[in-house]
Design an enzyme around this catalytic site. Structure first.
Site, PDB file in Angstrom:
ATOM      1  N   LYS A 192       8.304  39.828 -34.171  1.00  0.00           N
ATOM      2  CA  LYS A 192       7.756  40.701 -35.214  1.00  0.00           C
ATOM      3  C   LYS A 192       6.990  41.802 -34.471  1.00  0.00           C
ATOM      4  CE  LYS A 192       6.784  41.308 -39.698  1.00  0.00           C
ATOM      5  NZ  LYS A 192       7.688  41.306 -40.846  1.00  0.00           N
ATOM      6  N   ASP A 239       9.854  27.170 -34.213  1.00  0.00           N
ATOM      7  CA  ASP A 239       9.632  25.948 -34.990  1.00  0.00           C
ATOM      8  C   ASP A 239      10.257  26.100 -36.382  1.00  0.00           C
ATOM      9  OD1 ASP A 239       8.335  23.450 -35.637  1.00  0.00           O
ATOM     10  OD2 ASP A 239       6.936  24.631 -36.831  1.00  0.00           O
TER      11      ASP A 239
END
Ligand code: NAD
Length: 362
Positions: A192, A249
């Site tokens: 990001k 994750d």
């Protein structure tokens, strides 16, 4: 015949049941193991005041290979995650989670073949946290205001997100090396960087630099939110994904969803010299001791371990038998049946017995 010394951590919750099932099928391949069984988790914590005694770490360091069931992490209180501590203290910096479709598995997608490579030691998962109202949190809030003029509300809890050049370089290299060794065509770095310029931005910059050394493999990057949408819409476009810890994750579970659920998603935590194999899923405490849950994710982690040990033939045979059983849909647990209350679902140990029987019959 060669016999391998392997640390076996059964874990807690459903861990011991799926570990027993996995040991059974690994042994049925004919490969010989000396299991060094080590307990970790809640029960050890109650007896010894630590959920991860030093002897467990020592055993893994000695054997260099371990297979592990899930371990429960208390939410918000109690001890820190055994899983995170293990990865950090053994510097198992790469978490490898292949997401591959099996024929017959209940899922909306076919022919998925994605490998998630997750950085395992940094990011918001590093565990550097400051509790709301603590001296440290208040001190940090004052420091930030002092240095940047930015205000953080006084009633904030704070988690720190470190991402280093060193940590990024080695995980991206790991992803490219994996791609090369396994005949993969493309690596996608996920981030990001548009919002977190100094952490994710650094991740992207380093990933681009490392990609220069691997001209034989295609490289691209995606912003994490777009990546999630794309994986749901057109997963066939993706091959090897490399991500910082937290996105890795989350995307691992997304990948598990694409192939039919957590019951089918294996994993490995790998460092320069040590590898610990474990399913992606957790300890599913509500199913503890019921002989009900799916052992395939841990068995498939066992397949990854066999390959790591160089036992290619045994690995392929075990994988093949698991694939057959999934395709037939008879000796499978409730989560792989059309409805969870399907009376034809078998238990964890019956799945293992059937796989072991087929392996022994050849
Ligand atoms: P979970 O993976 O245990 O369960 C999520 C859902 O998937 C539940 O509905 C569960 O019943 C189901 N499920 C999980 N494994 C399954 C299997 N083998 N067969 C059939 N169904 C299965 O996740 P959670 O509930 O968020 O976590 C439970 C505990 O596990 C927490 O304490 C968490 O911290 C821990 N955890 C440990 C690890 C690890 O040891 N590496 C990984 C993830 C979570």
């Amino acid at each position: 015949m060669n016999s391998y010394n392997v640390t076996l951590i059964p874990g807690d919750g459903i861990g011991p049941e799926i570990s027993e099932a996995t040991v059974k099928v690994l042994e049925a391949t004919g490969v010989k193991f000396n299991w060094d069984v080590q307990e970790a988790g809640q029960e050890v914590y109650e007896k010894e005041g630590t959920p991860l005694p030093e002897r467990v770490i020592e055993s893994i360091k000695k054997n260099r290979v371990a297979i592990k069931g899930p371990v429960t992490t208390p939410v918000g209180k109690g001890f820190r995650s055994v899983n995170v501590t293990l990865r950090q203290s053994l510097d198992l910096y790469a978490c490898l989670r292949p997401c591959r479709s099996f024929k017959g598995a209940r899922t909306r997608y076919e022919d998925i073949d994605i490998v998630v490579v997750r950085e395992n030691t940094e990011d918001l998962y590093a565990g550097i946290e400051f509790q709301k109202g603590s001296d440290e949190a208040l001190g940090l809030i004052r420091y930030v205001e002092d240095k940047t003029g930015r205000k953080i509300r006084e009633d904030s809890g704070i988690s720190i997100k470190p991402i280093s050049v060193y940590g990024t370089e080695r995980i991206v290299r790991f992803a490219f090396e994996y791609a090369r060794k396994n005949g993969r065509r493309k690596v996608t770095a996920v981030h990001k960087a548009n919002i977190m310029k100094f952490s994710d931005g650094l991740f992207l910059e380093v990933a681009r630099a490392v990609a220069e050394d691997y001209k034989d493999i295609e490289f691209e990057d995606r912003i994490i939110d777009n990546m999630c949408m794309q994986l749901v819409q057109k997963p066939e476009l993706y091959d090897v994904l490399v991500l910082p810890n937290l996105y890795g994750d989350i995307v691992s579970d997304l990948g598990a969803g694409l192939i039919g659920g957590l019951g089918l998603a294996p994993g490995a935590n790998i460092g320069d010299e040590i590898a610990v194999f474990e399913p992606t899923h957790g300890s599913a405490p509500k199913y503890k001791g019921l002989n009900k849950v799916n052992p395939f994710a841990m068995m498939l982690s066992g397949v990854m371990m066999l390959r790591h040990l160089g036992e290619m033939e045994a690995a392929s045979r075990l994988e093949q038998v698991i694939a057959e059983i999934i395709e037939e849909g008879k000796y499978v647990t409730y989560d792989m049946k059309p409805t969870p209350d399907d009376p034809t679902a078998v238990g964890t140990s019956e799945v293992a017995d059937e796989i072991a029987r087929r392996l022994k019959e050849g």
